[in-house]
Design a protein around this motif. Structure first.
Motif, PDB file in Angstrom:
ATOM      1  N   TRP A  58       0.840  -1.198   0.000  1.00 16.56           N
ATOM      2  CA  TRP A  58       0.000   0.000   0.000  1.00 16.56           C
ATOM      3  C   TRP A  58       0.874   1.246   0.000  1.00 16.56           C
ATOM      4  CZ3 TRP A  58      -4.933  -0.660  -1.025  1.00 16.56           C
ATOM      5  CH2 TRP A  58      -5.566  -1.844  -0.669  1.00 16.56           C
ATOM      6  N   ASN A  59       0.500   2.251  -0.792  1.00 14.80           N
ATOM      7  CA  ASN A  59       1.230   3.519  -0.756  1.00 14.80           C
ATOM      8  C   ASN A  59       0.481   4.532   0.098  1.00 14.80           C
ATOM      9  OD1 ASN A  59      -0.864   4.607  -2.341  1.00 14.80           O
ATOM     10  ND2 ASN A  59       0.256   4.309  -4.254  1.00 14.80           N
ATOM     11  N   VAL A  60       1.029   5.734   0.212  1.00 11.23           N
ATOM     12  CA  VAL A  60       0.443   6.744   1.097  1.00 11.23           C
ATOM     13  C   VAL A  60      -0.909   7.234   0.602  1.00 11.23           C
ATOM     14  CG1 VAL A  60       2.661   7.514   1.989  1.00 11.23           C
ATOM     15  CG2 VAL A  60       1.741   8.559  -0.098  1.00 11.23           C
ATOM     16  N   LYS A  61      -1.236   6.957  -0.658  1.00  6.67           N
ATOM     17  CA  LYS A  61      -2.547   7.331  -1.191  1.00  6.67           C
ATOM     18  C   LYS A  61      -3.579   6.214  -0.983  1.00  6.67           C
ATOM     19  CE  LYS A  61      -0.553  10.242  -4.831  1.00  6.67           C
ATOM     20  NZ  LYS A  61      -0.452  10.465  -6.312  1.00  6.67           N
ATOM     21  N   LYS A  62      -3.175   5.209  -0.193  1.00  8.06           N
ATOM     22  CA  LYS A  62      -4.031   4.056   0.091  1.00  8.06           C
ATOM     23  C   LYS A  62      -4.369   3.282  -1.185  1.00  8.06           C
ATOM     24  CE  LYS A  62      -6.122   6.331   4.087  1.00  8.06           C
ATOM     25  NZ  LYS A  62      -7.387   6.768   4.740  1.00  8.06           N
ATOM     26  N   GLU A  63      -3.398   3.234  -2.085  1.00  9.02           N
ATOM     27  CA  GLU A  63      -3.559   2.533  -3.349  1.00  9.02           C
ATOM     28  C   GLU A  63      -2.659   1.293  -3.360  1.00  9.02           C
ATOM     29  OE1 GLU A  63      -4.278   6.437  -6.213  1.00  9.02           O
ATOM     30  OE2 GLU A  63      -2.246   5.662  -5.875  1.00  9.02           O
ATOM     31  N   MET A  64      -3.118   0.240  -4.033  1.00 13.95           N
ATOM     32  CA  MET A  64      -2.296  -0.941  -4.204  1.00 13.95           C
ATOM     33  C   MET A  64      -1.185  -0.633  -5.206  1.00 13.95           C
ATOM     34  SD  MET A  64      -5.299  -3.848  -4.383  1.00 13.95           S
ATOM     35  CE  MET A  64      -4.183  -5.088  -5.006  1.00 13.95           C
ATOM     36  N   GLU A  65       0.038  -0.899  -4.805  1.00 16.79           N
ATOM     37  CA  GLU A  65       1.199  -0.579  -5.631  1.00 16.79           C
ATOM     38  C   GLU A  65       2.037  -1.837  -5.788  1.00 16.79           C
ATOM     39  OE1 GLU A  65       3.543   3.356  -5.362  1.00 16.79           O
ATOM     40  OE2 GLU A  65       4.603   1.944  -4.065  1.00 16.79           O
ATOM     41  N   LEU A  66       2.263  -2.277  -7.024  1.00 23.13           N
ATOM     42  CA  LEU A  66       3.021  -3.500  -7.258  1.00 23.13           C
ATOM     43  C   LEU A  66       4.482  -3.324  -6.872  1.00 23.13           C
ATOM     44  CD1 LEU A  66       1.561  -4.665 -10.693  1.00 23.13           C
ATOM     45  CD2 LEU A  66       1.075  -5.599  -8.425  1.00 23.13           C
ATOM     46  N   ARG A  67       5.029  -4.331  -6.204  1.00 22.15           N
ATOM     47  CA  ARG A  67       6.446  -4.302  -5.819  1.00 22.15           C
ATOM     48  C   ARG A  67       7.305  -4.565  -7.054  1.00 22.15           C
ATOM     49  NH1 ARG A  67       7.266  -5.638  -0.336  1.00 22.15           N
ATOM     50  NH2 ARG A  67       9.496  -5.405  -0.811  1.00 22.15           N
ATOM     51  N   HIS A  68       8.500  -3.979  -7.048  1.00 22.61           N
ATOM     52  CA  HIS A  68       9.481  -4.170  -8.122  1.00 22.61           C
ATOM     53  C   HIS A  68       8.884  -3.874  -9.495  1.00 22.61           C
ATOM     54  CE1 HIS A  68      12.046  -5.712  -5.047  1.00 22.61           C
ATOM     55  NE2 HIS A  68      11.387  -6.848  -4.900  1.00 22.61           N
TER      56      HIS A  68
END
Length: 330
Positions: free
Chosen positions: A164-174
Motif C-alpha cells: 500500500w502507498n500513502v494514497k491508500k492505493e495498491m502498488e506493485l512491488r518491483h
C-alpha cells in the motif's frame, strides 16, 4: 392419501427439517413432522416417515425417539460438530485478518447450517466482525488453493506482489515484476497467512503475505530448495521469526525477571532451559532470527528483560537505542 407435488424431495426435506428444528434440547412430534413436510407440498403417513427416519440413520443422520406422555418426540443426536467446536471455528475465522469481512460472514453462515436453528442463534451472538481490521483481497481463497495445488504437483508458482502507498492505493512491488518461487508451506503468524518458499535466484528461503499476492499461477518448472526444507521445522521457523521478518539466526542470551516467565514460555515453548540467577531473575538461551522486530520485542518488555549476548547483537541493540534517541532528540 394423495401425493404432494414434491414427493421426490421427501427424504431431503425430512433431513432438513430434523437438522434445523431439533437438537439435544429441542424435539419434534410426528404430527409436527407431517405438518412441516406439507409446507414443502410433500404428503406422508406415519409408517413411511418411520422408514425414512431409519434411512436417514444410514445416511449418517442419527435420529432418536423418546416417549413423552402418550406420544414420541424425535430429535437429531451425534452431529459431526458439537456447538463448542463450532464456536472455536467461528472465533478463529473472526480473528483472522487474512479473511475479508464478507467472506467471514459467509463462512459463519455456512457453519450455522451444521446445527439447529436454536444453536445457530448462539453462534450468531458471537459474531462481532464489523470494524475489525480485515484484508481487502477477496482472492485469498483461490491463492491458498493455488499454492496447495502447486505443492501437490511439485511445481513452482508465479505471482505479483503488492504493497500500500500513502494514497491508500495498491502498488506493485518491483514495478510489477513476476516472482518465481518454489512453495513449500503455509504459516499462520500474527493473524496473517504467509507463503514460505524457496527463491532460487536469491538462493534462500523467503516468506510472503498471502493476502498481498496477486495473479498467482502455476509454473511448468519443478520446485527447488528441497534440501533446505528437509532440514526446516516449519513451526520452529515461525517461532524464531518475529512478525515473520527475516534475519540471521543466532542464539541469544536474555536476563529475564521471574514475572515474565510466562511471556518467554508462550513465545519459545516449555522445552527451553531457564537458569535461575537469584530469587528474581533467570537467564535463557533462545534461537531467533535477529531483526529490528526482535530488538523491538525485547525493548517492549522494558527493564525486566536485558539482552546479554552475543556481543554483536548487544551492539545492534545499542545502535538501535542511539537511533531512537536521535530520532526523538531526547
Amino acid at each position: 392419501m394423495p401425493k404432494g407435488k414434491n414427493q421426490k424431495f421427501k427424504l431431503y426435506r425430512l433431513a432438513q427439517i430434523m437438522s434445523e428444528q431439533t437438537d439435544e434440547d429441542h424435539y419434534i412430534t410426528m404430527p409436527e413432522i407431517m405438518s412441516a413436510l406439507e409446507e414443502y407440498e410433500i404428503t406422508a403417513d406415519r409408517k413411511s416417515i418411520y422408514a425414512d427416519l431409519k434411512d436417514l440413520e444410514k445416511l449418517g443422520i442419527e435420529i432418536e425417539g423418546e416417549r413423552i406422555g402418550s406420544g414420541y418426540h424425535y430429535h437429531v443426536i451425534g452431529r459431526d460438530f458439537e456447538l463448542p467446536e463450532l464456536k472455536l471455528l467461528v472465533d478463529a475465522i473472526q480473528s483472522s485478518k487474512f479473511i475479508t469481512e464478507r467472506k467471514t460472514n459467509a463462512l459463519i453462515r455456512k457453519l450455522e447450517k451444521m446445527v439447529s436453528k436454536y444453536d445457530a442463534q448462539k453462534l450468531q451472538r458471537q459474531v462481532y466482525v464489523s470494524g475489525r481490521i480485515k484484508t481487502m483481497n477477496e482472492s485469498i481463497y483461490y491463492t491458498v488453493d493455488a499454492i496447495h495445488n502447486a505443492i501437490t504437483e511439485n511445481k513452482k508458482i508465479k505471482f505479483q506482489y503488492y504493497q500500500w502507498n500513502v494514497k491508500k492505493e495498491m502498488e506493485l512491488r518491483h514495478n510489477g515484476a513476476w516472482y518465481h518461487i518454489s512453495p513449500w508451506g503455509l504459516s499462520w503468524d500474527d493473524e496473517n497467512y504467509y507463503l514460505v518458499g524457496f527463491d532460487s535466484e536469491a538462493g534462500k528461503i523467503k516468506h510472503y503475505r498471502v493476502d498481498k499476492i496477486l495473479k498467482i499461477r502455476m509454473s511448468n518448472e519443478e520446485r527447488e530448495g528441497k534440501e533446505y526444507f528437509q532440514q526446516l521445522d516449519m513451526a520452529d521457523y515461525t517461532k524464531k521469526s518475529f512478525g515473520m521478518f527475516g534475519g540471521k539466526e543466532q542464539t541469544i542470551k536474555l536476563l529475564v525477571h521471574n514475572s515474565l516467565a510466562g511471556v518467554i514460555i508462550d513465545r519459545f515453548g516449555k522445552d527451553i532451559m531457564m537458569i535461575p540467577i537469584d530469587e528474581q531473575y533467570f537467564t535463557v538461551n533462545v534461537d531467533v532470527h535477529v531483526s529490528r522486530q526482535f530488538l523491538g520485542w525485547v525493548f517492549s518488555l522494558g527493564e525486566k528483560v536485558k539482552l546479554l549476548g552475543p556481543d554483536e547483537v548487544v551492539e545492534e541493540m545499542k545502535a538501535e537505542i542511539r537511533r531512537l534517541n536521535q530520532q526523538y532528540q531526547i
